[in-house]
Motif scaffolding. Structure first.
Motif, PDB file in Angstrom:
ATOM      1  N   LEU A 190       1.092  -1.215   0.038  1.00 14.41           N
ATOM      2  CA  LEU A 190      -0.006  -0.468   0.042  1.00 14.41           C
ATOM      3  C   LEU A 190       0.697   1.242   0.211  1.00 14.41           C
ATOM      4  O   LEU A 190       0.736   2.537  -0.259  1.00 14.41           O
ATOM      5  N   ALA A 191       2.096   1.143   0.790  1.00 16.46           N
ATOM      6  CA  ALA A 191       2.373   2.600   0.550  1.00 16.46           C
ATOM      7  C   ALA A 191       3.163   3.043  -0.421  1.00 16.46           C
ATOM      8  O   ALA A 191       3.862   3.799  -0.928  1.00 16.46           O
ATOM      9  N   GLN A 192       3.823   1.762  -1.214  1.00 22.19           N
ATOM     10  CA  GLN A 192       4.588   1.672  -2.504  1.00 22.19           C
ATOM     11  C   GLN A 192       3.579   1.828  -3.809  1.00 22.19           C
ATOM     12  O   GLN A 192       3.814   2.926  -4.190  1.00 22.19           O
ATOM     13  N   GLY A 193       2.773   2.020  -3.502  1.00 19.01           N
ATOM     14  CA  GLY A 193       1.593   2.030  -4.645  1.00 19.01           C
ATOM     15  C   GLY A 193       1.017   3.564  -4.512  1.00 19.01           C
ATOM     16  O   GLY A 193       0.517   4.267  -5.355  1.00 19.01           O
ATOM     17  N   LEU A 194       0.968   3.655  -3.552  1.00 14.39           N
ATOM     18  CA  LEU A 194       0.462   5.231  -3.316  1.00 14.39           C
ATOM     19  C   LEU A 194       1.872   6.164  -3.527  1.00 14.39           C
ATOM     20  O   LEU A 194       1.815   7.153  -3.805  1.00 14.39           O
ATOM     21  N   THR A 195       2.587   6.607  -3.311  1.00 12.95           N
ATOM     22  CA  THR A 195       4.502   7.047  -3.724  1.00 12.95           C
ATOM     23  C   THR A 195       4.460   5.991  -5.213  1.00 12.95           C
ATOM     24  O   THR A 195       5.484   7.426  -5.867  1.00 12.95           O
ATOM     25  N   ARG A 196       4.403   5.317  -5.230  1.00 11.65           N
ATOM     26  CA  ARG A 196       4.696   5.451  -7.144  1.00 11.65           C
ATOM     27  C   ARG A 196       4.492   5.955  -7.813  1.00 11.65           C
ATOM     28  O   ARG A 196       3.159   5.456  -8.104  1.00 11.65           O
ATOM     29  N   ASP A 197       5.775   6.656  -9.200  1.00  9.89           N
ATOM     30  CA  ASP A 197       4.971   7.376 -10.029  1.00  9.89           C
ATOM     31  C   ASP A 197       4.477   6.076 -11.527  1.00  9.89           C
ATOM     32  O   ASP A 197       4.901   5.109 -11.456  1.00  9.89           O
ATOM     33  N   GLY A 198       3.051   6.375 -11.808  1.00  9.50           N
ATOM     34  CA  GLY A 198       2.257   5.910 -12.494  1.00  9.50           C
ATOM     35  C   GLY A 198       1.888   4.266 -12.281  1.00  9.50           C
ATOM     36  O   GLY A 198       1.113   3.535 -13.077  1.00  9.50           O
ATOM     37  N   PHE A 199       1.737   4.207 -10.786  1.00  8.45           N
ATOM     38  CA  PHE A 199       1.144   3.280 -10.269  1.00  8.45           C
ATOM     39  C   PHE A 199      -0.478   3.363 -10.265  1.00  8.45           C
ATOM     40  O   PHE A 199      -0.521   4.313  -9.076  1.00  8.45           O
ATOM     41  N   PHE A 212      -4.013   1.063  -8.246  1.00 12.80           N
ATOM     42  CA  PHE A 212      -4.243  -0.300  -8.130  1.00 12.80           C
ATOM     43  C   PHE A 212      -5.313  -0.802  -8.697  1.00 12.80           C
ATOM     44  O   PHE A 212      -6.150  -1.500  -8.422  1.00 12.80           O
ATOM     45  N   THR A 213      -6.082   0.253  -9.611  1.00 15.49           N
ATOM     46  CA  THR A 213      -6.929  -0.235 -10.179  1.00 15.49           C
ATOM     47  C   THR A 213      -7.193  -1.201 -11.630  1.00 15.49           C
ATOM     48  O   THR A 213      -7.799  -1.558 -12.129  1.00 15.49           O
ATOM     49  N   ARG A 214      -5.206  -0.365 -11.815  1.00  9.81           N
ATOM     50  CA  ARG A 214      -4.893  -0.730 -13.264  1.00  9.81           C
ATOM     51  C   ARG A 214      -3.830  -2.647 -12.764  1.00  9.81           C
ATOM     52  O   ARG A 214      -3.498  -3.351 -13.498  1.00  9.81           O
ATOM     53  N   ASN A 215      -2.476  -1.873 -11.788  1.00  8.93           N
ATOM     54  CA  ASN A 215      -1.727  -2.868 -11.375  1.00  8.93           C
ATOM     55  C   ASN A 215      -1.596  -3.683 -10.557  1.00  8.93           C
ATOM     56  O   ASN A 215      -2.184  -3.484  -9.166  1.00  8.93           O
ATOM     57  N   ALA A 216      -1.311  -5.099 -10.537  1.00  8.48           N
ATOM     58  CA  ALA A 216      -1.148  -5.897  -8.971  1.00  8.48           C
ATOM     59  C   ALA A 216      -0.090  -5.483  -8.184  1.00  8.48           C
ATOM     60  O   ALA A 216       1.587  -4.650  -8.840  1.00  8.48           O
ATOM     61  N   ILE A 217      -0.132  -5.334  -6.921  1.00 11.58           N
ATOM     62  CA  ILE A 217       1.038  -5.815  -6.551  1.00 11.58           C
ATOM     63  C   ILE A 217       3.035  -5.553  -6.834  1.00 11.58           C
ATOM     64  O   ILE A 217       3.947  -5.479  -6.697  1.00 11.58           O
ATOM     65  N   SER A 218       2.786  -7.310  -7.614  1.00 21.49           N
ATOM     66  CA  SER A 218       3.647  -7.868  -7.893  1.00 21.49           C
ATOM     67  C   SER A 218       4.585  -6.483  -8.591  1.00 21.49           C
ATOM     68  O   SER A 218       5.561  -6.980  -8.709  1.00 21.49           O
ATOM     69  N   GLN A 219       3.567  -5.860  -9.337  1.00 26.16           N
ATOM     70  CA  GLN A 219       4.776  -5.196 -10.320  1.00 26.16           C
ATOM     71  C   GLN A 219       5.465  -3.668  -9.912  1.00 26.16           C
ATOM     72  O   GLN A 219       6.020  -3.352 -10.292  1.00 26.16           O
ATOM     73  N   LEU A 220       4.738  -3.690  -8.559  1.00 24.98           N
ATOM     74  CA  LEU A 220       5.586  -2.868  -8.262  1.00 24.98           C
ATOM     75  C   LEU A 220       7.120  -3.564  -7.645  1.00 24.98           C
ATOM     76  O   LEU A 220       8.674  -2.289  -7.266  1.00 24.98           O
ATOM     77  N   LEU A 240       9.317  -4.011 -10.067  1.00 20.98           N
ATOM     78  CA  LEU A 240      10.067  -3.341 -10.966  1.00 20.98           C
ATOM     79  C   LEU A 240       9.601  -1.492 -11.428  1.00 20.98           C
ATOM     80  O   LEU A 240       9.840  -1.658 -11.004  1.00 20.98           O
ATOM     81  N   GLY A 241      11.249  -1.481 -12.376  1.00 25.86           N
ATOM     82  CA  GLY A 241      11.829   0.169 -12.370  1.00 25.86           C
ATOM     83  C   GLY A 241      12.692   0.202 -11.098  1.00 25.86           C
ATOM     84  O   GLY A 241      13.136  -0.754 -10.452  1.00 25.86           O
ATOM     85  N   GLY A 242      12.853   1.216 -11.162  1.00 22.99           N
ATOM     86  CA  GLY A 242      14.939   1.339 -10.301  1.00 22.99           C
ATOM     87  C   GLY A 242      13.798   1.347  -9.075  1.00 22.99           C
ATOM     88  O   GLY A 242      15.061   1.000  -7.873  1.00 22.99           O
ATOM     89  N   PHE A 257       2.500   0.947 -16.261  1.00 21.22           N
ATOM     90  CA  PHE A 257       3.967   0.321 -15.047  1.00 21.22           C
ATOM     91  C   PHE A 257       4.601  -0.367 -15.313  1.00 21.22           C
ATOM     92  O   PHE A 257       4.265  -1.500 -15.815  1.00 21.22           O
ATOM     93  N   PRO A 258       6.361  -0.214 -14.971  1.00 18.11           N
ATOM     94  CA  PRO A 258       6.547   1.130 -14.498  1.00 18.11           C
ATOM     95  C   PRO A 258       6.353   2.802 -15.534  1.00 18.11           C
ATOM     96  O   PRO A 258       5.523   2.454 -16.932  1.00 18.11           O
ATOM     97  N   ALA A 259       6.556   3.503 -15.108  1.00 15.09           N
ATOM     98  CA  ALA A 259       5.730   4.671 -15.848  1.00 15.09           C
ATOM     99  C   ALA A 259       6.900   4.602 -16.579  1.00 15.09           C
ATOM    100  O   ALA A 259       7.897   4.620 -17.259  1.00 15.09           O
ATOM    101  N   GLY A 260       5.555   4.774 -18.422  1.00 16.59           N
ATOM    102  CA  GLY A 260       6.290   4.377 -19.429  1.00 16.59           C
ATOM    103  C   GLY A 260       5.596   3.659 -20.214  1.00 16.59           C
ATOM    104  O   GLY A 260       6.199   3.711 -21.469  1.00 16.59           O
ATOM    105  N   SER A 261       5.783   2.123 -19.441  1.00 15.44           N
ATOM    106  CA  SER A 261       4.936   0.971 -19.800  1.00 15.44           C
ATOM    107  C   SER A 261       4.292   0.837 -21.269  1.00 15.44           C
ATOM    108  O   SER A 261       3.189   2.231 -20.354  1.00 15.44           O
TER     109      SER A 261
END
Length: 222
Positions: free
Chosen positions: A41-50, A52-60, A62-64, A125-129
């Motif tokens: 939850l903390a990551q999903g609310l702070t990562r650009d482009g994420f 919750f209605t489109r991306n799964a937590i697993s995708q967090l 990915l990216g830097g 997600f990640p941003a630009g994908s």
């Protein structure tokens, strides 16, 4: 005159130590779900482009900053494996008491597999994908690990209904048999709603935490 003397004291002391150790180990499984979800939850609310209605937590993963989620997978898996060992000590005998901890252990191992084989990028997600997701080999393994892990969780919850009922926790036993239906329904709806998938996966994790906490506290006299 001769007689036979027993020394129940040391035996009772050993049993007490075993129960205490079991509770401490089970605590790993109790905190695993809430910590994993809080981190997601903390990551999903702070990562650009994420989203919750489109991306799964697993995708967090990915990216830097993906290493944070990767560590979350590894740490959660370890806590679940430790919790499974504690559950085995808490449940003393019977087929359910053997297989349920083993299945919880399989569930924990699936988190390690998810860490080793990340999900595919997609849905922005990640941003630009791109929106479209192209399935890769590691993405397929990631999905398979999640499926196997959550099927193991569902089976474990059904089996844990028996020791719950044996401890007089009838309502908990009924809920533990019904909960897998909600989890499977959420997974079935994942193609139409990622949020439903996330909610059902989270529900399964939280219910496992609640059941393990309840069993650790309830008398084990079944």
């Amino acid at each position: 005159m001769t007689g036979t003397f027993t020394t129940p004291g040391p035996i009772q002391a050993v049993a007490t130590i075993q129960r205490s150790t079991g509770r401490w180990l089970t605590a790993g499984g109790v905190v695993a779900g809430p910590l994993f979800l809080a981190a997601g939850l903390a990551q999903g609310l702070t990562r650009d482009g994420f989203d919750f209605t489109r991306n799964a937590i697993s995708q967090l993963a990915l990216g830097g900053a993906g290493w944070v989620q990767t560590l979350s997978f590894v740490f959660t898996g370890a806590l679940l494996v430790v919790g499974a060992a504690g559950l085995r000590r808490t449940l003393h005998r019977g087929p359910a008491d053997v297989w349920a901890p083993a299945l919880v252990g399989v569930f924990g191992l699936s988190f390690w597999a998810a860490a080793a084989f990340p999900a595919d990028a997609g849905a922005g997600f990640p941003a630009g994908s791109p929106d479209a997701t192209v399935m890769s080999g590691h993405g397929a393994v990631h999905m398979a690990a999640g499926m196997i892990g959550y099927l193991a969780l569902c089976a474990a919850l059904v089996l844990l209904a028996r020791p719950l009922a044996a401890r007089g926790l009838r309502s908990w036993a009924v809920a533990s048999r019904v909960m897998p239906v909600a989890v499977v329904a959420g997974f079935a709806a994942s193609a139409a709603s990622v949020l439903a998938f996330t909610a059902s996966a989270g529900l399964g994790l939280l219910w496992l935490s609640a059941v393990m906490a309840r069993l650790a506290d309830a008398p084990g006299d079944h």
